[in-house]
Design a protein around this motif. Sequence first.
Motif, PDB file in Angstrom:
ATOM      1  N   ASP A 237       7.392   7.733  11.846  1.00 21.12           N
ATOM      2  CA  ASP A 237       7.764   6.879  10.729  1.00 21.12           C
ATOM      3  C   ASP A 237       8.574   5.694  11.244  1.00 21.12           C
ATOM      4  O   ASP A 237       9.694   5.845  11.688  1.00 21.12           O
TER       5      ASP A 237
ATOM      6  N   SER B 176      -5.652   5.886  11.935  1.00 21.27           N
ATOM      7  CA  SER B 176      -5.146   7.135  11.370  1.00 21.27           C
ATOM      8  C   SER B 176      -5.779   8.318  12.091  1.00 21.27           C
ATOM      9  O   SER B 176      -6.997   8.405  12.208  1.00 21.27           O
TER      10      SER B 176
ATOM     11  N   ARG C 168      -7.947  -4.921   9.815  1.00 27.26           N
ATOM     12  CA  ARG C 168      -6.516  -4.991   9.511  1.00 27.26           C
ATOM     13  C   ARG C 168      -5.981  -6.413   9.587  1.00 27.26           C
ATOM     14  O   ARG C 168      -5.377  -6.916   8.640  1.00 27.26           O
TER      15      ARG C 168
ATOM     16  N   ASP D 264       4.143   7.214   2.856  1.00 22.71           N
ATOM     17  CA  ASP D 264       3.544   6.938   4.164  1.00 22.71           C
ATOM     18  C   ASP D 264       3.827   5.519   4.659  1.00 22.71           C
ATOM     19  O   ASP D 264       3.489   5.167   5.777  1.00 22.71           O
TER      20      ASP D 264
ATOM     21  N   ARG E  17       2.485   2.721   4.186  1.00 21.58           N
ATOM     22  CA  ARG E  17       1.314   1.937   4.576  1.00 21.58           C
ATOM     23  C   ARG E  17       1.144   0.754   3.635  1.00 21.58           C
ATOM     24  O   ARG E  17       1.293   0.877   2.426  1.00 21.58           O
TER      25      ARG E  17
ATOM     26  N   ASP F  46      -3.227  -1.754   5.889  1.00 19.26           N
ATOM     27  CA  ASP F  46      -3.416  -0.444   6.526  1.00 19.26           C
ATOM     28  C   ASP F  46      -4.485   0.371   5.803  1.00 19.26           C
ATOM     29  O   ASP F  46      -5.252   1.099   6.436  1.00 19.26           O
TER      30      ASP F  46
ATOM     31  N   ASN G 228      -7.749   1.611   7.491  1.00 22.15           N
ATOM     32  CA  ASN G 228      -7.439   3.019   7.765  1.00 22.15           C
ATOM     33  C   ASN G 228      -6.586   3.140   9.029  1.00 22.15           C
ATOM     34  O   ASN G 228      -6.858   3.928   9.921  1.00 22.15           O
ATOM     35  N   THR G 229      -5.541   2.306   9.093  1.00 20.02           N
ATOM     36  CA  THR G 229      -4.608   2.323  10.208  1.00 20.02           C
ATOM     37  C   THR G 229      -3.221   2.691   9.715  1.00 20.02           C
ATOM     38  O   THR G 229      -2.955   2.746   8.522  1.00 20.02           O
ATOM     39  N   THR G 230      -2.347   2.914  10.666  1.00 23.07           N
ATOM     40  CA  THR G 230      -0.950   3.163  10.387  1.00 23.07           C
ATOM     41  C   THR G 230      -0.149   2.567  11.542  1.00 23.07           C
ATOM     42  O   THR G 230      -0.732   2.068  12.500  1.00 23.07           O
TER      43      THR G 230
END
Length: 196
Positions: free
Chosen positions: A18, A108, A121, A176, A178, A182, A186-188
């Motif tokens: 995090d 992710s 992104r 989360d 995001r 994101d 589908n990223t973080t």
Amino acid sequence: MKKERKSFDPNKLAASCDVPTWKRLVAYMVDWYLGSIFTSLPMVMIYMKVTDTQNLNVNLFQYPRQYAILSGSLGLLFAFFYYMIVPLVIWNGQTLGKRWCHFKIAKSGCDTVRFKDLFLRQIIGIFLVEGALIFPSNLFHQILSLVSNINLITPLMYIGIAISILSALFVLFRNDHRAIHDFISNTTVLSVSSTS
């Protein structure tokens, strides 16, 4: 030969995945500043050469018509390098701001990001959808307006500001953390140790 995708390795990551909101903000400001300078570099050089002045001008509407699209396109190419090639080729998932703040973009469930992930992104999510708070977005809006002869800058700016505010609220209030970009890719973002 296809590049093998690394699987998620928790030993390479810090204990907490995090990333604090303040770190994301600091990295954003560093990347906003450096990305803007890097993007404007070819534009300013062309403007100074063509007008024989020392003015640092990035308003394409004040360029001689035949140089406006060329200058803007080169600026977007430089932005593409900073926001896409640097995190894809030079530092795995990191721009200079993210590297300095010790976190990175990750797919992710995976340690690395691919070109498609970064394109969704950085280009689609940040430049086009959120697209109000960074210079390359404004530059793209200027080029669209020049080509179409319709002022698209103002409406796209207001739409981008609204989406950017919503995205910032996601980061602040979702568990989360995001942002909209994101979800598009589908990223973080993951914390990394300072030795990575």
